[in-house]
Design a protein around this motif. Structure first.
Motif, PDB file in Angstrom:
ATOM      1  N   ILE A 155      -7.920   9.797  -4.421  1.00  0.00           N
ATOM      2  CA  ILE A 155      -6.550   9.031  -4.141  1.00  0.00           C
ATOM      3  C   ILE A 155      -7.209   7.855  -3.749  1.00  0.00           C
ATOM      4  O   ILE A 155      -6.421   6.998  -3.068  1.00  0.00           O
ATOM      5  N   ASP A 202      -2.003   6.978   1.301  1.00  0.00           N
ATOM      6  CA  ASP A 202      -2.997   8.095   1.477  1.00  0.00           C
ATOM      7  C   ASP A 202      -2.558   9.128   2.833  1.00  0.00           C
ATOM      8  O   ASP A 202      -2.691  10.212   2.677  1.00  0.00           O
ATOM      9  N   ASP A 260      -0.255   7.634  -3.539  1.00  0.00           N
ATOM     10  CA  ASP A 260      -0.978   8.765  -3.627  1.00  0.00           C
ATOM     11  C   ASP A 260      -0.235  10.184  -3.104  1.00  0.00           C
ATOM     12  O   ASP A 260      -0.691  11.079  -3.906  1.00  0.00           O
ATOM     13  N   ASP A 284      -8.718   7.141   1.107  1.00  0.00           N
ATOM     14  CA  ASP A 284      -9.227   5.732   1.726  1.00  0.00           C
ATOM     15  C   ASP A 284      -8.101   5.478   2.470  1.00  0.00           C
ATOM     16  O   ASP A 284      -7.519   4.375   2.181  1.00  0.00           O
TER      17      ASP A 284
HETATM   18 CA    CA Z   1      -5.448   5.403  -1.635  1.00  0.00          CA
END
Ligand code: CA
Ligand code: BDR
Length: 313
Positions: free
Chosen positions: A127, A16, A244, A11
């Motif tokens: 993640i 990320d 992440d 996301d």
């Molecule tokens: Ca994330």
């Protein structure tokens, strides 16, 4: 070490984004079969377009990016613009992506990819909230034996939550999904806040990203400058936690991390503690362990790996 075939479910989100870059920079260790996106840090239209922006930044417009769930299984979506900014990757300053979004739904991609694979061959790396992975498992339980391992970022064990006093963001947003994935029986490895809060982007480490002096280094420098602010203010840390990328670093060099096999459960009923990850760290209930939970890392080795890999892009 054998190369791992992964589906990266994310996301983006600045952290990320760095996880995607680390995976794409690690071709000898990781084969990214596809990137699936979910609503989380920001709504789905932004997470999917951010994933494509990051692939293009890495020079990898060949990577397949899919859009998945726009809402958690049962709860209203909670986003985190107060941490990630309006776009989710504030600070990166990247153009709109030109590569196309795949037409298939992320859940169909996960199902079809797993069904076509050998048993125990696919590593799924959530993640963000685990909505897509849970939907795939519920829609097609036949995929479960195809999955070698779930390695996720989420939860908080001895550390307190970051979204409520009890819960970490990814699990809080979709606790029912996390419970489905945990209880699927697939080997489950979790990077909770206990470990990610030790992976701090200190000023010196931030400078190392900037010193790469490349589009990737500049974007990471800008994103992490932005991302650092919130946690440094709230927790008084010497840098923001790079959550992440711990998942990807674990796939490449698991020895960076240490942890324990324990029994884990997830709270899905109480509004007060919704999404709490309850780990029996001291085996008081003597139940069979169902999760490997990391709680420490060699942070210098982690950042060395990360910066040296990003230098390859
Ligand atoms: Ca994330
Ligand atoms: C997690 O939530 C998001 O804000 C980050 O991207 C990370 O996955 C940390 O709680």
């Amino acid at each position: 070490m054998t190369k791992k075939s992964i589906i990266l479910d994310c996301d983006p989100g600045q952290d990320d984004a760095v996880a995607i870059l680390l995976a794409l920079a690690s071709k000898d260790d990781i084969d990214v079969l596809g990137i699936t996106t979910v609503a989380g840090n920001v709504p789905l239209n932004l997470t999917e377009s951010n994933a494509r922006r990051i692939c293009e930044l890495a020079g990898r417009s060949d990577i397949k990016v899919f859009a998945g769930a726009s809402q958690p299984l049962m709860r209203k979506l909670v986003t985190a613009e107060w941490i990630h900014g309006k776009t989710g990757i504030d600070g990166a300053d990247l153009p709109d992506p030109s590569m196309a979004l795949q037409e298939a739904h992320a859940v169909s991609f996960i199902v079809e990819t797993c069904l076509a694979a050998e048993d125990s061959s696919i590593t799924i790396c959530p993640i963000g909230p685990m909505t897509n992975v849970a939907l795939a498992m519920m829609q097609s339980p036949q995929i479960i034996p195809k999955i070698r391992e779930i390695v996720c970022m989420g939860g908080a064990v001895k550390e307190l939550g970051n979204t409520t006093p009890a819960a970490e963001f990814n699990i809080y947003v979709d606790p029912q999904a996390a419970k489905v994935v945990l209880e699927s029986g697939v080997p489950f490895t979790m990077m909770p806040l206990d470990v990610t809060h030790k992976a701090l982007v200190t000023p010196a480490r931030l400078q190392n990203f900037k010193d790469l002096n490349s589009p990737v280094g500049n974007a990471c420098g800008g994103m992490l400058d932005f991302f650092n602010r919130f946690d440094m203010t709230r927790y008084g840390f010497d840098g923001g936690p790079l959550h992440d990328p711990c998942v990807i670093a674990y796939l490449i060099d698991p020895e960076i991390f240490s942890g324990r096999k324990v029994h884990l459960d997830i709270e899905v009923t109480s509004e007060l503690t919704m999404g709490q990850t309850v780990a029996d760290w001291w085996d008081v209930e003597e139940k069979t362990p169902n999760a490997y939970i990391c709680d420490d890392l060699d942070s210098d080795r982690f950042f060395k790996l990360l910066t040296s890999r990003l230098a390859l892009l």
